[in-house]
Design an enzyme around this catalytic site. Structure first.
Site, PDB file in Angstrom:
ATOM      1  N   ARG A 176     -39.953  67.185 -40.046  1.00  0.00           N
ATOM      2  CA  ARG A 176     -38.642  66.868 -39.262  1.00  0.00           C
ATOM      3  C   ARG A 176     -38.970  67.237 -37.740  1.00  0.00           C
ATOM      4  O   ARG A 176     -38.078  67.311 -37.004  1.00  0.00           O
ATOM      5  CB  ARG A 176     -37.562  67.783 -39.558  1.00  0.00           C
ATOM      6  CG  ARG A 176     -37.230  67.503 -41.104  1.00  0.00           C
ATOM      7  CD  ARG A 176     -36.616  66.039 -41.415  1.00  0.00           C
ATOM      8  NE  ARG A 176     -36.126  65.813 -42.489  1.00  0.00           N
ATOM      9  CZ  ARG A 176     -36.964  65.192 -43.402  1.00  0.00           C
ATOM     10  NH1 ARG A 176     -38.335  64.857 -43.045  1.00  0.00           N
ATOM     11  NH2 ARG A 176     -36.577  64.895 -44.631  1.00  0.00           N
ATOM     12  N   SER A 225     -28.889  66.637 -44.415  1.00  0.00           N
ATOM     13  CA  SER A 225     -29.430  67.909 -44.802  1.00  0.00           C
ATOM     14  C   SER A 225     -29.123  68.929 -43.714  1.00  0.00           C
ATOM     15  O   SER A 225     -29.273  68.643 -42.367  1.00  0.00           O
ATOM     16  CB  SER A 225     -31.004  67.855 -45.129  1.00  0.00           C
ATOM     17  OG  SER A 225     -31.166  67.034 -46.220  1.00  0.00           O
ATOM     18  N   GLU A 295     -31.578  72.101 -39.882  1.00  0.00           N
ATOM     19  CA  GLU A 295     -32.098  70.935 -39.584  1.00  0.00           C
ATOM     20  C   GLU A 295     -31.020  70.105 -38.709  1.00  0.00           C
ATOM     21  O   GLU A 295     -31.803  69.216 -37.775  1.00  0.00           O
ATOM     22  CB  GLU A 295     -32.631  70.169 -40.829  1.00  0.00           C
ATOM     23  CG  GLU A 295     -32.798  68.893 -40.723  1.00  0.00           C
ATOM     24  CD  GLU A 295     -33.510  68.053 -42.061  1.00  0.00           C
ATOM     25  OE1 GLU A 295     -33.254  67.101 -41.996  1.00  0.00           O
ATOM     26  OE2 GLU A 295     -33.889  68.690 -43.019  1.00  0.00           O
TER      27      GLU A 295
END
Length: 306
Positions: A176, A225, A295
């Site tokens: 990420r 997420s 996230e």
């Protein structure tokens, strides 16, 4: 800082749409968030340069936003300028086995167009919301495939530094994130793909989208997420084991389908989501001594609007 002066200077900008106090709930997949003091959609490179220059001169903070698929905006909004990439940055073009897409291009559109050109390599992106620029900056993908592995090169704009080009092999790709400086704007990405039969590509996409639909609450507003997986452990399973599916504050709820999704049941506030996140974080920390990292990106929480 003078948002008003910036607004006046930009209102006559060529190839740009300028708005005051635009509610960001209209521009995020969460459908949550107060107004941005200023929003500019730049439809050309020239308009983007002018926007950044004026904002710098007026001391107005700014941030680039794609489709708002990985962002939670404060209920009070954001007292800076949200920049969106418009027409010139939404183009998609093919040349042989490569495809180039502007940073503002919709990822789902790019994925669908690879089918018509019989090119394989981006199937795993099916069902992932957002823009190409956002997907590249966070190395979007699954546990097994990441968009960075398909990147041939990326072109960015470095404020006060001009255009920059990065070869895909020179960029560090991680979970990420990528090594492209966060203050640079991704204008275009070129991907190296592989010729394949259309039927095989569509079959794989259908398999993946069916899997997503069965495991994720795709019909309810969310940011995807919420927390990063800690190492090789599934954060969804950790949260689920704490008995938190269905945990709710206001109209923000831990999804009963996937515990790492916090969904907006309708009219949820950012403070509702933050409260749920805090409870989930503390429960996992207490049970597993794991400090979950978000996230989702938060905007407007560091200071209230004046």
């Amino acid at each position: 800082m003078s948002v008003f002066n910036a607004y006046m200077a930009l209102s006559g900008a060529f190839e740009a749409d300028v708005l005051r106090d635009e509610r960001l709930s209209h521009h995020t997949t969460y459908r949550i968030g107060g107004p941005a003091a200023l929003m500019v959609t730049a439809h050309s490179y020239k308009a983007l340069l002018k926007t950044i220059d004026i904002l710098r001169k007026e001391g107005v903070e700014w941030v680039v936003m794609g489709r708002g698929s990985n962002i939670l905006v404060a209920d009070e909004g954001y007292d800076g300028c949200v920049i969106k990439l418009g027409k010139e940055f939404s183009r998609i073009s093919f040349e042989g086995d490569t495809v180039s897409a502007g940073g503002g291009a919709i990822l789902s559109k790019l994925v669908s167009e690879t089918i018509s050109h019989s090119l394989s390599g981006l199937e795993f992106c099916v069902g992932i919301p957002g823009t190409v620029g956002g997907a590249v900056s966070m190395d979007a993908g699954t546990r097994h495939d990441w968009i960075g592995s398909r990147v041939h090169h990326v072109v960015t704009l470095r404020p006060q530094g001009g255009l920059q080009r990065y070869e895909g092999s020179d960029i560090e790709w991680g979970y990420r994130w990528c090594s492209i400086p966060t203050d640079e704007i991704i204008l275009e990405a070129t991907f190296q793909l592989t010729p394949a039969e259309k039927r095989r590509i569509t079959d794989e996409m259908e398999r993946l989208i069916s899997r997503r639909r069965s495991r994720q609450p795709m019909g309810k507003p969310s940011c995807g997420s919420v927390f990063k997986n800690p190492g090789d452990r599934s954060v969804g399973q950790l949260i689920d084991s704490c008995g938190l599916k269905g945990y709710r504050v206001g109209n923000a709820e831990v999804s009963t389908q996937h515990a790492n999704f916090i969904v907006n049941l309708g009219g949820a506030s950012a403070s509702d989501v933050i409260a749920v996140m805090g409870h989930v974080h503390d429960a996992v920390l207490e049970k597993y001594s794991i400090n979950l990292q978000p996230e989702v990106k938060c905007l407007g929480f560091d200071k209230r609007r004046a």
